[in-house]
Design a protein around this motif. Structure first.
Motif, PDB file in Angstrom:
ATOM      1  N   UNK A  32       0.814  -1.218   0.000  1.00  0.00           N
ATOM      2  CA  UNK A  32       0.000   0.000   0.000  1.00  0.00           C
ATOM      3  C   UNK A  32       0.846   1.267   0.000  1.00  0.00           C
ATOM      4  N   UNK A  33       2.143   1.122   0.243  1.00  0.00           N
ATOM      5  CA  UNK A  33       3.076   2.236   0.412  1.00  0.00           C
ATOM      6  C   UNK A  33       2.734   3.070   1.654  1.00  0.00           C
ATOM      7  N   UNK A  34       1.876   2.526   2.504  1.00  0.00           N
ATOM      8  CA  UNK A  34       1.425   3.224   3.713  1.00  0.00           C
ATOM      9  C   UNK A  34       2.514   3.206   4.778  1.00  0.00           C
ATOM     10  N   UNK A  35       2.653   4.333   5.480  1.00  0.00           N
ATOM     11  CA  UNK A  35       3.501   4.413   6.656  1.00  0.00           C
ATOM     12  C   UNK A  35       2.666   4.007   7.863  1.00  0.00           C
ATOM     13  N   UNK A  36       3.158   3.068   8.653  1.00  0.00           N
ATOM     14  CA  UNK A  36       2.423   2.579   9.819  1.00  0.00           C
ATOM     15  C   UNK A  36       3.297   2.820  11.035  1.00  0.00           C
ATOM     16  N   UNK A  37       2.737   3.518  12.036  1.00  0.00           N
ATOM     17  CA  UNK A  37       3.534   3.750  13.241  1.00  0.00           C
ATOM     18  C   UNK A  37       3.319   2.619  14.237  1.00  0.00           C
ATOM     19  N   UNK A  38       4.270   2.483  15.127  1.00  0.00           N
ATOM     20  CA  UNK A  38       4.258   1.375  16.076  1.00  0.00           C
ATOM     21  C   UNK A  38       3.012   1.398  16.948  1.00  0.00           C
ATOM     22  N   UNK A  39       2.614   2.568  17.438  1.00  0.00           N
ATOM     23  CA  UNK A  39       1.471   2.555  18.356  1.00  0.00           C
ATOM     24  C   UNK A  39       0.189   2.122  17.649  1.00  0.00           C
ATOM     25  N   UNK A  40       0.020   2.471  16.387  1.00  0.00           N
ATOM     26  CA  UNK A  40      -1.148   1.989  15.645  1.00  0.00           C
ATOM     27  C   UNK A  40      -1.042   0.486  15.419  1.00  0.00           C
ATOM     28  N   UNK A  41       0.164  -0.002  15.162  1.00  0.00           N
ATOM     29  CA  UNK A  41       0.356  -1.429  14.931  1.00  0.00           C
ATOM     30  C   UNK A  41       0.106  -2.250  16.201  1.00  0.00           C
ATOM     31  N   UNK A  42       0.342  -1.665  17.366  1.00  0.00           N
ATOM     32  CA  UNK A  42      -0.010  -2.348  18.617  1.00  0.00           C
ATOM     33  C   UNK A  42      -1.521  -2.584  18.634  1.00  0.00           C
ATOM     34  N   UNK A  43      -2.277  -1.556  18.263  1.00  0.00           N
ATOM     35  CA  UNK A  43      -3.733  -1.691  18.212  1.00  0.00           C
ATOM     36  C   UNK A  43      -4.187  -2.716  17.205  1.00  0.00           C
ATOM     37  N   UNK A  44      -3.540  -2.722  16.047  1.00  0.00           N
ATOM     38  CA  UNK A  44      -3.888  -3.694  15.008  1.00  0.00           C
ATOM     39  C   UNK A  44      -3.689  -5.117  15.517  1.00  0.00           C
ATOM     40  N   UNK A  45      -2.616  -5.356  16.238  1.00  0.00           N
ATOM     41  CA  UNK A  45      -2.361  -6.716  16.716  1.00  0.00           C
ATOM     42  C   UNK A  45      -3.181  -7.080  17.945  1.00  0.00           C
ATOM     43  N   UNK A  46      -3.574  -6.105  18.746  1.00  0.00           N
ATOM     44  CA  UNK A  46      -4.549  -6.394  19.815  1.00  0.00           C
ATOM     45  C   UNK A  46      -5.864  -6.823  19.154  1.00  0.00           C
ATOM     46  N   UNK A  47      -6.263  -6.096  18.113  1.00  0.00           N
ATOM     47  CA  UNK A  47      -7.464  -6.468  17.354  1.00  0.00           C
ATOM     48  C   UNK A  47      -7.283  -7.861  16.749  1.00  0.00           C
ATOM     49  N   UNK A  48      -6.119  -8.140  16.171  1.00  0.00           N
ATOM     50  CA  UNK A  48      -5.854  -9.423  15.528  1.00  0.00           C
ATOM     51  C   UNK A  48      -6.037 -10.576  16.520  1.00  0.00           C
TER      52      UNK A  48
END
Length: 178
Positions: free
Chosen positions: A146-162
């Motif tokens: 996607x060429x998207x920049x993903x920050x660590x704090x958002x990725x923490x949320x993504x993996x809690x959701x996962x």
């Protein structure tokens, strides 16, 4: 029919990052990541080989494949976190999770190998997450698809959701009569 399949695919909804991610939110998400291996183990420890083959939707993954997928996915995620913490906006390596789920280790291997992996991996991951500074949380990686920049704090949320997403899949599959 499509909305029913979507509800089965995303029983807790799709991940939507909040506009503001505060320390309380991050602490909650880390708690979800920390508790995941124990919750997963409680959900599946008494399942028979036959029950591990149940799926949460037509043409969906079996409980066994979900467990192995979580180990694969969370292993990749920890590596992405470490890359973001040690390199300047690294481009991460995506993987074909649908194809990985069809490999023999995902379809036939005993689940204990991935549960043990998740316990060790989440232990290390949580130690890392709990000791990050605000500047660490702001670090980013780039997803090449996607060429998207993903920050660590958002990725923490993504993996809690996962974690919660796949626990819901397992609960649905366990209720499946087929």
């Amino acid at each position: 029919m499509k909305s029913n399949i979507d509800k089965l695919k995303f029983p807790i909804g799709k991940f939507i990052a909040p506009n503001t991610i505060d320390n309380g939110t991050i602490t909650k998400w880390i708690g979800i990541i920390q508790s995941f291996p124990d919750l997963l183990k409680k959900e599946v420890q008494e399942l028979s080989e036959e029950a591990l083959q149940k799926t949460y939707r037509p043409n969906g993954w079996s409980i066994r494949q979900i467990i192995h997928h979580c180990a694969d996915s969370h292993m990749n995620s920890l590596i992405r976190f470490k890359l973001a913490l040690t390199e300047d906006i690294p481009v991460i390596k995506p993987y074909a999770e649908d194809l990985w789920a069809e490999l023999i280790d995902s379809k036939e291997l005993a689940i204990n190998s991935s549960i043990n992996m998740l316990e060790a991996l989440h232990y290390r991951w949580v130690v890392l997450l709990q000791n990050m500074t605000p500047s660490d949380m702001a670090r980013q990686f780039r997803h090449p698809d996607s060429n998207e920049l993903i920050n660590i704090k958002t990725n923490i949320g993504l993996y809690a959701w996962h974690c919660e997403h796949h626990l819901a899949h397992i609960k649905i599959a366990k209720m499946n009569k087929e």
